[in-house]
Design a protein around this motif. Structure first.
Motif, PDB file in Angstrom:
ATOM      1  N   HIS A  71       5.082 -15.266  12.214  1.00 15.34           N
ATOM      2  CA  HIS A  71       6.013 -14.986   9.831  1.00 15.34           C
ATOM      3  C   HIS A  71       4.941 -15.384   9.282  1.00 15.34           C
ATOM      4  N   SER A  72       5.099 -14.593   8.226  1.00 17.33           N
ATOM      5  CA  SER A  72       4.165 -15.087   7.261  1.00 17.33           C
ATOM      6  C   SER A  72       5.116 -14.220   5.477  1.00 17.33           C
ATOM      7  N   ILE A  73       4.600 -15.118   4.629  1.00 25.61           N
ATOM      8  CA  ILE A  73       4.599 -14.307   2.957  1.00 25.61           C
ATOM      9  C   ILE A  73       5.334 -13.045   3.347  1.00 25.61           C
ATOM     10  N   LEU A  74       4.446 -12.114   3.748  1.00 24.12           N
ATOM     11  CA  LEU A  74       4.496 -10.934   4.195  1.00 24.12           C
ATOM     12  C   LEU A  74       5.446 -10.312   4.941  1.00 24.12           C
ATOM     13  N   ASP A  75       6.476 -11.295   5.753  1.00 24.41           N
ATOM     14  CA  ASP A  75       8.078 -10.523   5.664  1.00 24.41           C
ATOM     15  C   ASP A  75       9.127 -10.458   5.331  1.00 24.41           C
ATOM     16  N   THR A  76       9.382 -11.102   3.458  1.00 27.52           N
ATOM     17  CA  THR A  76       9.761 -11.435   2.593  1.00 27.52           C
ATOM     18  C   THR A  76       9.275 -10.509   1.300  1.00 27.52           C
ATOM     19  N   ALA A  77       8.215 -11.161   1.542  1.00 26.65           N
ATOM     20  CA  ALA A  77       7.772 -10.237  -0.577  1.00 26.65           C
ATOM     21  C   ALA A  77       7.143  -9.020  -0.245  1.00 26.65           C
ATOM     22  N   LYS A  78       7.735  -7.744  -1.311  1.00 25.01           N
ATOM     23  CA  LYS A  78       6.898  -7.076  -0.609  1.00 25.01           C
ATOM     24  C   LYS A  78       6.476  -6.174  -1.819  1.00 25.01           C
ATOM     25  N   LYS A  79       6.117  -7.259  -3.167  1.00 21.01           N
ATOM     26  CA  LYS A  79       5.283  -6.694  -4.692  1.00 21.01           C
ATOM     27  C   LYS A  79       4.064  -7.044  -4.249  1.00 21.01           C
ATOM     28  N   VAL A  80       3.504  -6.603  -4.062  1.00 23.97           N
ATOM     29  CA  VAL A  80       1.355  -7.289  -4.096  1.00 23.97           C
ATOM     30  C   VAL A  80       0.682  -6.648  -5.110  1.00 23.97           C
ATOM     31  N   HIS A  81      -0.141  -7.519  -5.655  1.00 27.05           N
ATOM     32  CA  HIS A  81      -0.542  -7.617  -7.168  1.00 27.05           C
ATOM     33  C   HIS A  81      -2.658  -7.614  -7.168  1.00 27.05           C
ATOM     34  N   PHE A  82      -3.156  -6.808  -6.279  1.00 22.20           N
ATOM     35  CA  PHE A  82      -4.336  -6.604  -6.328  1.00 22.20           C
ATOM     36  C   PHE A  82      -5.603  -6.683  -7.498  1.00 22.20           C
ATOM     37  N   ILE A  83      -5.963  -7.372  -7.861  1.00 21.44           N
ATOM     38  CA  ILE A  83      -6.720  -7.448  -8.666  1.00 21.44           C
ATOM     39  C   ILE A  83      -8.728  -7.211  -8.498  1.00 21.44           C
ATOM     40  N   GLY A  84      -8.943  -6.240  -8.504  1.00 17.65           N
ATOM     41  CA  GLY A  84     -10.441  -5.727  -8.479  1.00 17.65           C
ATOM     42  C   GLY A  84     -10.001  -4.653  -7.383  1.00 17.65           C
ATOM     43  N   ILE A  85      -8.950  -4.138  -7.601  1.00 14.44           N
ATOM     44  CA  ILE A  85      -8.143  -3.435  -6.483  1.00 14.44           C
ATOM     45  C   ILE A  85      -9.218  -2.171  -5.627  1.00 14.44           C
ATOM     46  N   GLY A  86     -10.292  -1.732  -6.145  1.00 17.60           N
ATOM     47  CA  GLY A  86     -11.301  -0.791  -6.461  1.00 17.60           C
ATOM     48  C   GLY A  86     -12.153  -1.087  -5.327  1.00 17.60           C
ATOM     49  N   GLY A  87     -12.325  -2.454  -4.965  1.00 23.59           N
ATOM     50  CA  GLY A  87     -13.476  -3.349  -4.191  1.00 23.59           C
ATOM     51  C   GLY A  87     -13.626  -2.006  -2.801  1.00 23.59           C
ATOM     52  N   SER A  88     -14.565  -2.688  -1.713  1.00 21.76           N
ATOM     53  CA  SER A  88     -14.382  -1.756  -0.652  1.00 21.76           C
ATOM     54  C   SER A  88     -13.530  -2.790   0.247  1.00 21.76           C
ATOM     55  N   GLY A  89     -13.396  -3.908   0.100  1.00 23.37           N
ATOM     56  CA  GLY A  89     -12.907  -4.867   0.790  1.00 23.37           C
ATOM     57  C   GLY A  89     -11.241  -5.003   0.580  1.00 23.37           C
ATOM     58  N   MET A  90     -11.016  -4.796  -0.651  1.00 26.22           N
ATOM     59  CA  MET A  90     -10.122  -4.446  -1.615  1.00 26.22           C
ATOM     60  C   MET A  90      -8.524  -3.473  -1.518  1.00 26.22           C
ATOM     61  N   CYS A  91      -9.483  -1.679  -1.556  1.00 26.05           N
ATOM     62  CA  CYS A  91      -8.200  -0.992  -1.341  1.00 26.05           C
ATOM     63  C   CYS A  91      -8.022  -0.336  -0.077  1.00 26.05           C
ATOM     64  N   PRO A  92      -8.803  -0.477   0.905  1.00 27.66           N
ATOM     65  CA  PRO A  92      -8.318  -0.125   3.020  1.00 27.66           C
ATOM     66  C   PRO A  92      -7.320  -1.279   2.701  1.00 27.66           C
ATOM     67  N   MET A  93      -7.193  -2.714   2.181  1.00 26.79           N
ATOM     68  CA  MET A  93      -6.013  -3.575   2.084  1.00 26.79           C
ATOM     69  C   MET A  93      -5.179  -2.987   1.688  1.00 26.79           C
ATOM     70  N   ALA A  94      -5.232  -2.472   0.446  1.00 27.70           N
ATOM     71  CA  ALA A  94      -3.576  -2.448  -0.862  1.00 27.70           C
ATOM     72  C   ALA A  94      -3.036  -1.167   0.173  1.00 27.70           C
ATOM     73  N   GLU A  95      -3.859  -0.034   0.474  1.00 26.94           N
ATOM     74  CA  GLU A  95      -4.029   0.775   0.940  1.00 26.94           C
ATOM     75  C   GLU A  95      -2.825   1.047   2.654  1.00 26.94           C
ATOM     76  N   MET A  96      -3.392   0.046   3.417  1.00 28.53           N
ATOM     77  CA  MET A  96      -2.469  -0.568   4.544  1.00 28.53           C
ATOM     78  C   MET A  96      -0.608  -0.644   4.131  1.00 28.53           C
ATOM     79  N   LEU A  97      -0.781  -1.729   2.835  1.00 19.83           N
ATOM     80  CA  LEU A  97       0.278  -2.522   2.806  1.00 19.83           C
ATOM     81  C   LEU A  97       1.075  -1.209   2.358  1.00 19.83           C
ATOM     82  N   TYR A  98       0.626  -0.224   1.882  1.00 17.40           N
ATOM     83  CA  TYR A  98       1.140   0.871   0.688  1.00 17.40           C
ATOM     84  C   TYR A  98       2.221   1.507   1.187  1.00 17.40           C
ATOM     85  N   LYS A  99       1.311   2.092   2.654  1.00 18.90           N
ATOM     86  CA  LYS A  99       1.885   2.588   3.747  1.00 18.90           C
ATOM     87  C   LYS A  99       2.585   1.987   4.387  1.00 18.90           C
ATOM     88  N   ARG A 100       2.866   0.468   4.335  1.00 15.85           N
ATOM     89  CA  ARG A 100       3.870   0.163   5.224  1.00 15.85           C
ATOM     90  C   ARG A 100       4.804  -0.393   4.882  1.00 15.85           C
TER      91      ARG A 100
END
Length: 457
Positions: free
Chosen positions: A3-32
């Motif tokens: 269990h983690s904060i991702l079970d309850t929180a649904k709004k996530v802000h990414f600082i530096g979303i264009g980075g190669s390690g950041m954008c795929p995580m943002a995309e994955m969470l968005y699609k989920r």
């Protein structure tokens, strides 16, 4: 599943979303199903792609960008005084570095595969993803480069399989607790943080000890084997050239070709014949590591070999950008002497008249720590052209300059800017030559500039 904060929180802000390690995580969470926002300092192709998904992105950092987010994720490159980090802390939000979020995401998958190592992480992650996709295992994936098969560097699926990179820099991979881990190799790098090779090996040992099932490790790499000594929580599986490894090649093509082909072996049993389309001995190791994971997960030998042969590489890994007036332009992420040696050795076998290494040194500390090794690696090529050192996250406390490196390489030149570099190589390169841009920074912009200038000629 934890269990983690991702079970309850649904709004996530990414600082530096264009980075190669950041954008795929943002995309994955968005699609989920998460609500995602982001910010970055500069416009880029990545931001265009993120916006095309429907994620709002702001260029520039400001407190109001945080909006009504419940979680704030920042790139490792973000400064501590970033106004969005300060705002998240002021409001008592969950503020975390990207590796912490990657750990939270991967903890949601029972069959996570995390690929670590000084060199080859992205390619090996992409190879494993290719095998699992083509075998029908339908994995989730977060890759540090674009994989043509999935049209990007993120894949979202409704299964327990997750494939991701595990980067050792500042011990970020210690946020992960994978089902299967891979150690491609261990080399002296990031000494600004680790200080010594022994400290690097200790960190990889800790990473291996956090693996619950199997550690797949390069049996030919002494440092990698040191890192898994006294590991009792997971089974050790090895790969490498020697037939003492669990997975190894046999009947390799004896011709000196750029791309390897071989029979894939497991404990004396032939799994099939592999004909790689990606050049270099280093990619044979990457392929063996990926094959081991595929076999462990139940993929047939025939399918593993077929997928390895189908793989054409990832973005910025010997990526051919075009041929103009008989001159081939390619780009590669290599930024450590070992990587440069591997890539340039492969390039020199490809039959080009001359190989031009256009190199952007990446960080003062790495250039200072490996000055002689850089000179030796770059000298493999016929001609060397360099830019000034890209500072990234550092101050130049070493007093190091590209001129210091150029002094050690005969037939080398260096320039301040990409404009001068591109003009110089276009003027000098002849039909049959390869211009290969190299570096972990933004040297790809120089490659694109060269292509654009050729197109205008």
């Amino acid at each position: 599943m934890k269990h983690s904060i991702l079970d309850t929180a649904k709004k996530v802000h990414f600082i530096g979303i264009g980075g190669s390690g950041m954008c795929p995580m943002a995309e994955m969470l968005y699609k989920r199903g998460y609500i995602i926002t982001g910010s970055d300092l500069y416009e880029s192709e990545t931001l265009d792609r993120v916006r095309a998904l429907g994620i709002p992105v702001t260029v520039g950092h400001a407190a109001e960008n945080v909006g009504d987010a419940e979680i704030v994720v920042y790139t490792a490159a973000a400064r501590k005084d970033n106004p969005e980090i300060l705002e998240g802390n002021r409001r008592g939000l969950a503020v975390m570095e990207r590796s912490v979020m990657l750990g939270l995401i991967t903890d949601q998958f029972a069959k996570s595969v995390a690929i670590s190592g000084t060199h080859g992480k992205t390619t090996t992650t992409a190879l494993i993803t290719q095998i699992l996709v083509e075998s029908g295992l339908d994995p989730n994936a977060i890759i540090g480069g674009k994989l043509p098969l999935i049209g990007g560097n993120c894949r979202v699926a409704d299964t327990d399989y997750m494939v991701c990179e595990a980067c050792e820099y500042v011990d970020t991979f210690l946020q992960l607790h994978p089902h299967i881990s891979v150690i491609t190799n261990i080399d002296a790098d990031h000494l600004d943080y680790f200080k010594t090779l022994d400290n690097i090996i200790k960190s990889f040992h800790q990473f291996a000890s956090q693996t619950s099932n199997i550690v797949v490790v390069n049996g030919d790499n002494l440092n990698s084997m040191k890192s898994i000594e006294k590991i009792e929580n997971a089974k050790i599986v090895t790969f490498g050239f020697k037939d003492t490894n669990d997975y190894y090649p046999l009947d390799m093509n004896e011709e000196p070709t750029a791309c390897e082909d071989f029979t894939l072996m497991h404990h004396g049993e032939k799994l099939g014949r592999v004909e790689l389309k990606v050049p270099g001995e280093h990619n044979l190791f990457n392929a063996l590591a990926a094959a081991a994971v595929g076999d462990i997960l139940g993929v047939s030998g025939e399918q593993i070999c077929r997928s390895l042969g189908n793989f054409t590489g990832v973005h910025r890994r010997f990526e051919i950008l075009g041929e103009f007036n008989g001159v081939t332009i390619a780009d590669d992420f290599a930024h450590h002497p070992t990587e440069l040696t591997a890539v340039l050795s492969s390039a020199m076998k490809m039959g080009y008249q001359k190989v031009w290494a256009v190199f952007q040194p990446h960080t003062y500390s790495r250039t200072y720590d490996h000055l002689d090794e850089f000179a030796e690696a770059l000298s493999i090529s016929d001609r060397v052209v360099m830019s000034e050192i890209l500072a990234v996250r550092e101050e130049n406390v070493y007093g190091i300059k590209t001129a210091d490196l150029a002094e050690k390489i005969s037939n080398s030149v260096w320039f301040d800017g990409f404009d001068e570099i591109s003009d110089y190589v276009i003027e000098q390169a002849q039909p049959g030559d390869l211009i290969l841009t190299l570096g972990g920074g933004d040297i790809y912009k120089c490659a694109n500039m060269i292509v654009d200038k050729y197109k205008k000629k």
